[in-house]
Design a protein around this motif. Structure first.
Motif, PDB file in Angstrom:
ATOM      1  N   PHE A 414       0.847  -1.192   0.000  1.00  0.00           N
ATOM      2  CA  PHE A 414       0.000   0.000   0.000  1.00  0.00           C
ATOM      3  C   PHE A 414       0.886   1.246   0.000  1.00  0.00           C
ATOM      4  O   PHE A 414       1.866   1.323   0.746  1.00  0.00           O
ATOM      5  N   VAL A 415       0.524   2.192  -0.843  1.00  0.00           N
ATOM      6  CA  VAL A 415       1.373   3.353  -1.071  1.00  0.00           C
ATOM      7  C   VAL A 415       0.574   4.617  -0.773  1.00  0.00           C
ATOM      8  O   VAL A 415      -0.520   4.809  -1.320  1.00  0.00           O
ATOM      9  N   THR A 416       1.112   5.458   0.089  1.00  0.00           N
ATOM     10  CA  THR A 416       0.483   6.740   0.401  1.00  0.00           C
ATOM     11  C   THR A 416       1.291   7.855  -0.250  1.00  0.00           C
ATOM     12  O   THR A 416       2.480   8.022   0.032  1.00  0.00           O
ATOM     13  N   PHE A 417       0.631   8.595  -1.129  1.00  0.00           N
ATOM     14  CA  PHE A 417       1.242   9.749  -1.781  1.00  0.00           C
ATOM     15  C   PHE A 417       0.816  11.010  -1.036  1.00  0.00           C
ATOM     16  O   PHE A 417      -0.326  11.117  -0.585  1.00  0.00           O
ATOM     17  N   GLU A 418       1.726  11.963  -0.945  1.00  0.00           N
ATOM     18  CA  GLU A 418       1.427  13.217  -0.250  1.00  0.00           C
ATOM     19  C   GLU A 418       2.143  14.358  -0.961  1.00  0.00           C
ATOM     20  O   GLU A 418       3.339  14.274  -1.250  1.00  0.00           O
ATOM     21  N   THR A 419       1.425  15.418  -1.230  1.00  0.00           N
ATOM     22  CA  THR A 419       2.045  16.596  -1.827  1.00  0.00           C
ATOM     23  C   THR A 419       2.645  17.476  -0.730  1.00  0.00           C
ATOM     24  O   THR A 419       2.402  17.281   0.461  1.00  0.00           O
ATOM     25  N   THR A 420       3.389  18.474  -1.162  1.00  0.00           N
ATOM     26  CA  THR A 420       3.805  19.535  -0.249  1.00  0.00           C
ATOM     27  C   THR A 420       2.631  20.487  -0.060  1.00  0.00           C
ATOM     28  O   THR A 420       1.543  20.284  -0.592  1.00  0.00           O
ATOM     29  N   THR A 421       2.856  21.557   0.678  1.00  0.00           N
ATOM     30  CA  THR A 421       1.794  22.546   0.903  1.00  0.00           C
ATOM     31  C   THR A 421       1.683  23.547  -0.243  1.00  0.00           C
ATOM     32  O   THR A 421       0.869  24.471  -0.175  1.00  0.00           O
ATOM     33  N   ASP A 422       2.464  23.359  -1.311  1.00  0.00           N
ATOM     34  CA  ASP A 422       2.454  24.307  -2.417  1.00  0.00           C
ATOM     35  C   ASP A 422       1.128  24.343  -3.161  1.00  0.00           C
ATOM     36  O   ASP A 422       0.849  25.297  -3.888  1.00  0.00           O
ATOM     37  N   PHE A 423       0.319  23.306  -2.998  1.00  0.00           N
ATOM     38  CA  PHE A 423      -0.903  23.204  -3.794  1.00  0.00           C
ATOM     39  C   PHE A 423      -2.158  23.305  -2.926  1.00  0.00           C
ATOM     40  O   PHE A 423      -3.198  22.751  -3.250  1.00  0.00           O
ATOM     41  N   LYS A 424      -2.037  24.020  -1.820  1.00  0.00           N
ATOM     42  CA  LYS A 424      -3.170  24.092  -0.891  1.00  0.00           C
ATOM     43  C   LYS A 424      -4.376  24.777  -1.501  1.00  0.00           C
ATOM     44  O   LYS A 424      -5.511  24.562  -1.063  1.00  0.00           O
ATOM     45  N   ASN A 425      -4.165  25.585  -2.532  1.00  0.00           N
ATOM     46  CA  ASN A 425      -5.292  26.276  -3.173  1.00  0.00           C
ATOM     47  C   ASN A 425      -5.735  25.605  -4.460  1.00  0.00           C
ATOM     48  O   ASN A 425      -6.585  26.132  -5.179  1.00  0.00           O
ATOM     49  N   ALA A 426      -5.171  24.441  -4.763  1.00  0.00           N
ATOM     50  CA  ALA A 426      -5.543  23.726  -5.986  1.00  0.00           C
ATOM     51  C   ALA A 426      -6.967  23.195  -5.866  1.00  0.00           C
ATOM     52  O   ALA A 426      -7.508  23.012  -4.770  1.00  0.00           O
ATOM     53  N   GLN A 427      -7.565  22.939  -7.021  1.00  0.00           N
ATOM     54  CA  GLN A 427      -8.925  22.433  -7.055  1.00  0.00           C
ATOM     55  C   GLN A 427      -8.998  20.946  -7.387  1.00  0.00           C
ATOM     56  O   GLN A 427      -9.948  20.269  -7.011  1.00  0.00           O
ATOM     57  N   HIS A 428      -8.010  20.439  -8.123  1.00  0.00           N
ATOM     58  CA  HIS A 428      -8.068  19.038  -8.566  1.00  0.00           C
ATOM     59  C   HIS A 428      -6.644  18.519  -8.668  1.00  0.00           C
ATOM     60  O   HIS A 428      -5.861  18.987  -9.494  1.00  0.00           O
ATOM     61  N   VAL A 429      -6.314  17.536  -7.828  1.00  0.00           N
ATOM     62  CA  VAL A 429      -4.967  16.974  -7.800  1.00  0.00           C
ATOM     63  C   VAL A 429      -5.073  15.458  -7.920  1.00  0.00           C
ATOM     64  O   VAL A 429      -5.857  14.818  -7.219  1.00  0.00           O
ATOM     65  N   THR A 430      -4.282  14.897  -8.824  1.00  0.00           N
ATOM     66  CA  THR A 430      -4.253  13.452  -8.995  1.00  0.00           C
ATOM     67  C   THR A 430      -2.812  12.974  -8.991  1.00  0.00           C
ATOM     68  O   THR A 430      -1.879  13.745  -9.232  1.00  0.00           O
ATOM     69  N   VAL A 431      -2.640  11.688  -8.724  1.00  0.00           N
ATOM     70  CA  VAL A 431      -1.334  11.054  -8.893  1.00  0.00           C
ATOM     71  C   VAL A 431      -1.436  10.170 -10.123  1.00  0.00           C
ATOM     72  O   VAL A 431      -2.303   9.300 -10.218  1.00  0.00           O
ATOM     73  N   TRP A 432      -0.559  10.429 -11.080  1.00  0.00           N
ATOM     74  CA  TRP A 432      -0.565   9.711 -12.355  1.00  0.00           C
ATOM     75  C   TRP A 432       0.566   8.708 -12.329  1.00  0.00           C
ATOM     76  O   TRP A 432       1.739   9.085 -12.219  1.00  0.00           O
ATOM     77  N   ALA A 433       0.245   7.411 -12.393  1.00  0.00           N
ATOM     78  CA  ALA A 433       1.258   6.376 -12.214  1.00  0.00           C
ATOM     79  C   ALA A 433       0.920   5.157 -13.065  1.00  0.00           C
ATOM     80  O   ALA A 433      -0.214   4.998 -13.535  1.00  0.00           O
ATOM     81  N   ASN A 434       1.895   4.289 -13.227  1.00  0.00           N
ATOM     82  CA  ASN A 434       1.706   3.053 -13.992  1.00  0.00           C
ATOM     83  C   ASN A 434       1.143   1.951 -13.102  1.00  0.00           C
ATOM     84  O   ASN A 434       1.677   0.845 -13.020  1.00  0.00           O
ATOM     85  N   ASP A 435       0.009   2.250 -12.460  1.00  0.00           N
ATOM     86  CA  ASP A 435      -0.566   1.321 -11.491  1.00  0.00           C
ATOM     87  C   ASP A 435      -1.846   0.667 -11.988  1.00  0.00           C
ATOM     88  O   ASP A 435      -2.555   0.022 -11.228  1.00  0.00           O
ATOM     89  N   ALA A 436      -2.145   0.822 -13.284  1.00  0.00           N
ATOM     90  CA  ALA A 436      -3.309   0.163 -13.861  1.00  0.00           C
ATOM     91  C   ALA A 436      -2.954  -1.267 -14.233  1.00  0.00           C
ATOM     92  O   ALA A 436      -1.783  -1.659 -14.219  1.00  0.00           O
ATOM     93  N   PRO A 437      -3.964  -2.075 -14.578  1.00  0.00           N
ATOM     94  CA  PRO A 437      -3.660  -3.445 -15.008  1.00  0.00           C
ATOM     95  C   PRO A 437      -2.621  -3.455 -16.126  1.00  0.00           C
ATOM     96  O   PRO A 437      -2.730  -2.707 -17.094  1.00  0.00           O
TER      97      PRO A 437
END
Length: 731
Positions: A414-437
């Motif tokens: 299990f992997v937990t991703f966390e951003t810095t505080t630089d994006f506290k005002n962002a509206q939509h944040v995703t992690v894009w990774a090769n984790d699909a089938p």
């Protein structure tokens, strides 16, 4: 030689293609593009042509006319299919690629099960697939499709004539008029007949009662279990539980059911269960009023607070069974605490175990319902957890915010991703990774956590992963992760350890080979350039017999560093050498970003490598391989200079035209020509397959052992190198 024929389409991206995809795109534009365009760019789709199609082996192909999207939501620069495609059936975004008049992509293989999705343009412009007749009443933009398979057999429609019926019961709860859905079994008489037991199945205030049919497949599960004689005949009442007073509403509903249907009224024939908040409500009703229900089930329930007297509960409740998904289920920690509280209070219960492959979603709850129903109003088949389910291991808490480096990886994947505080005002944040089938790329939405964004995904299989943030449509690097990718500065990487990824892990310090930089003058690029060189453990510069050499090339949009930074070439070669599978060799990873690769290789890279290292000039001791563009370049050298390299391999590439090819010289001078390609999600596969008849027609000898599972990316190319390297310089 083994020959396979497969169709294929290309996986999607976001606004900027990653190098692993651009490698093939640029190569297609630069090499042999004209005769291949019909294979690469599908023509306009008819208005009623399905946007999504699923093959018998679970591969999802997507082709959406651009005009259809623009007619609904206006012009868009990005299109994604959002659905429960992520790890543990998490909701994720799969970006499509614009090709001519369509947006298209491929994903898979998908596990058997029910999938829900919607189409989205530019993150916020959602629309329903008009070519899919399915619907989700509570989510007007959603459609569904079923991937068939034995593990999903209960989700398929029951054979004709064997299903029950679903009707609507309208009743009054206080001053409000409410409604519930009611499933009655096959043969249920409108009048007369013996009374049946009843199960109250709650959706909870955060979900609609219709979700149990549209997403939970409750009717299909009930129909199939009933047809197989696996459950007692019963009436199942489905409600959302959105009344002003839960207790009063449930009392009014039970009275209405008793008035409208032939059901038992005694506790022994009453059961209650629910999902999420509905599970909480079911637990509360069963524990506080055990004289009303003899059976209770909680699917990802969140019950807190003091518990009632255990004596009364244990006396009246025949079954109290708890269910939870893995640590991505919001109810996981609550279930840990609840089981401890029940143990302390002396309340008897059963626990189905932790579902390792699903979180708090309908994929888990479908399985929960299928397990719970056969236990009602009869002797239970067993009292233990479902097959493959695991014990609770204590509460799950990722490190506190601001802990570095990231991401945080547990030993069970299990992997937990966390951003810095630089994006506290962002509206939509995703992690894009090769984790699909298969290793395709998905964007999993992150949730705001204070001034940061976080998400936990998994379990991921042991392997090598790469990712970046997408913040309001813009690619961003995880600056808390020290790993780097020279050709893709915004990518970061991490490894999930395990036997499957052993060859991608570091060998013990001091036991592996070395990576050295080789700088050489390029007469093609008119500048000094650099290659990376792997030398094996124990390399002897004065050895009488020169070492054989492999020249290993990257793809377009990449650099000479990619095979080390992304391909894990050092780790693969180190392990295979220490495992005794590798002939001691030198591996040269040169820079292929030149207009004339053959000249660069033969006039610059090869002479520089020979001047620096004790390597052979005998063609029988030289190999050339490459991925995508590098594979096309490799095959170009084979055609132009047959016999210069006795071992040739191409990953996710194609042979192209046979005009002017000296097949006899190739066969005479080549000991091994080995070809690799990914599955249907590798967009190069159609070109590759189309080139095999050319090779056959020319009579060129080659090896192809079938497709490598995975897309046009490092998941495939790492496997290709793992397979290729031990085959070199051997008979």
């Amino acid at each position: 030689m083994t020959l396979f024929r497969h169709g294929g389409v290309r996986p999607g991206g976001t606004r900027r293609l990653p190098a692993v995809i651009a490698a093939g795109v640029v190569a297609i534009a630069a090499v042999l593009v004209a005769p291949l365009v019909p294979l690469f760019a599908p023509g306009p789709a008819a208005a009623d042509t399905p946007w999504l199609n699923v093959s018998d082996d679970g591969y999802l192909s997507i082709s959406i006319p651009a005009a259809s999207i623009e007619a609904k939501v206006g012009p868009v620069s990005e299109v994604a299919v959002e659905g429960n495609f992520g790890p543990s059936s998490a909701w994720a975004e799969y970006g499509l690629t614009r090709r001519g008049d369509v947006w298209w992509g491929a994903l898979g293989p998908l596990k058997p099960g029910l999938y829900s999705y919607q189409v989205t343009g530019d993150i916020t412009k959602g629309l329903k697939d008009p070519t899919n007749a399915t619907s989700v009443a509570s989510k007007p933009l959603w459609s569904t499709f079923l991937v068939a398979g034995d593990s999903a057999r209960l989700l398929a429609d029951a054979p004709g004539g064997q299903g029950g019926k679903v009707g609507t019961l309208t009743y009054r709860a206080g001053t409000q008029e409410r409604s519930a859905l009611v499933w009655t079994p096959p043969g249920y008489p409108a009048k007369g007949g013996r009374p049946l037991p009843v199960l109250y199945l709650l959706s909870g205030p955060d979900r609609s009662a219709t979700d149990w049919l549209d997403l939970g497949r409750a009717k299909q599960i009930l129909d199939n279990l009933s047809a197989g004689g696996s459950i007692e005949p019963m009436v199942v009442v489905i409600t959302d539980g959105r009344g002003p007073d839960d207790d009063k509403d449930l009392k009014d509903l039970r009275k209405a059911v008793g008035d409208a249907y032939r059901v038992h009224h005694d506790r022994e024939h009453q059961a209650i269960a629910g999902v999420s908040e509905g599970g909480t409500r079911a637990l509360r009703a069963a524990l506080t009023r055990p004289d009303d229900f003899a059976y209770a089930g909680s699917f990802s329930g969140l019950l807190t607070g003091p518990l009632p007297d255990a004596k009364a509960v244990n006396r009246d409740l025949r079954l109290l069974r708890l269910y939870t998904g893995n640590v991505t289920d919001p109810a996981y920690n609550a279930t840990v605490r609840l089981t401890k509280a029940l143990d302390r209070a002396g309340v008897r219960y059963e626990f189905d175990g932790v579902n390792p492959d699903a979180g708090g979603n309908w994929t888990a709850w479908q399985e929960n319902l299928a397990d719970f129903l056969p236990r009602l109003f009869r002797k239970a088949p067993d009292h233990g957890p479902s097959a493959g389910h695991e014990r609770l291991k204590g509460e799950f808490h990722p490190p506190r915010p601001g802990t570095t480096p990231t991401p945080f990886v547990t030993k069970d994947g299990f992997v937990t991703f966390e951003t810095t505080t630089d994006f506290k005002n962002a509206q939509h944040v995703t992690v894009w990774a090769n984790d699909a089938p298969g290793g395709s790329w998905l964007r999993v939405p992150m949730s705001r956590d204070g001034d940061r964004w976080r998400v936990t995904i998994g379990p991921l299989d042991p392997w090598f992963y790469y990712y970046q943030w997408i913040v309001d449509g813009v690619s961003v690097k995880d600056v808390s992760n020290p790993t780097k990718v020279t050709s893709e500065p915004k990518w970061s990487t991490f490894l999930i350890p395990g036997e499957r990824s052993r060859l991608l892990s570091d060998v013990p310090a001091g036991r592996g080979g070395k990576i050295e930089s080789l700088t050489y003058p390029s007469t093609v690029a008119n500048q000094d350039r650099t290659a990376l060189v792997w030398i094996p453990p124990g390399y002897d510069a004065g050895r009488a017999e020169p070492y054989p050499v492999l020249y290993l090339q990257h793809g377009s949009g990449q650099s000479y560093t990619d095979w080390v930074e992304m391909g894990r070439a050092k780790q693969i070669l180190d392990h295979e050498f220490l495992d005794g599978k590798l002939v001691p060799m030198v591996v040269v990873m040169g820079d292929g970003n030149v207009p004339d690769f053959g000249k660069e290789l033969l006039d610059n890279i090869v002479p520089a490598a020979r001047a620096r290292y004790n390597i052979s000039s005998d063609p029988s001791q030289q190999a050339l391989a490459g991925l995508s563009m590098g594979g096309v370049q490799t095959l170009g050298v084979l055609k132009a200079y047959p016999g210069r390299f006795a071992y040739i391999a191409a990953f996710s590439a194609w042979f192209g035209s046979g005009d002017g090819v000296d097949a006899e010289a190739i066969n005479k001078g080549t000991r091994m020509l080995r070809l690799y390609v990914g599955d249907q999600t590798d967009f190069v596969q159609p070109f590759f397959m189309a080139s095999l008849p050319t090779l056959d027609g020319l009579g060129i000898h080659y090896e192809f052992d079938g497709v490598t599972p995975g897309p046009h990316g490092w998941d495939v190319w790492q496997k290709n190198l793992i397979d290729l390297a031990p085959r070199l310089f051997r008979r």
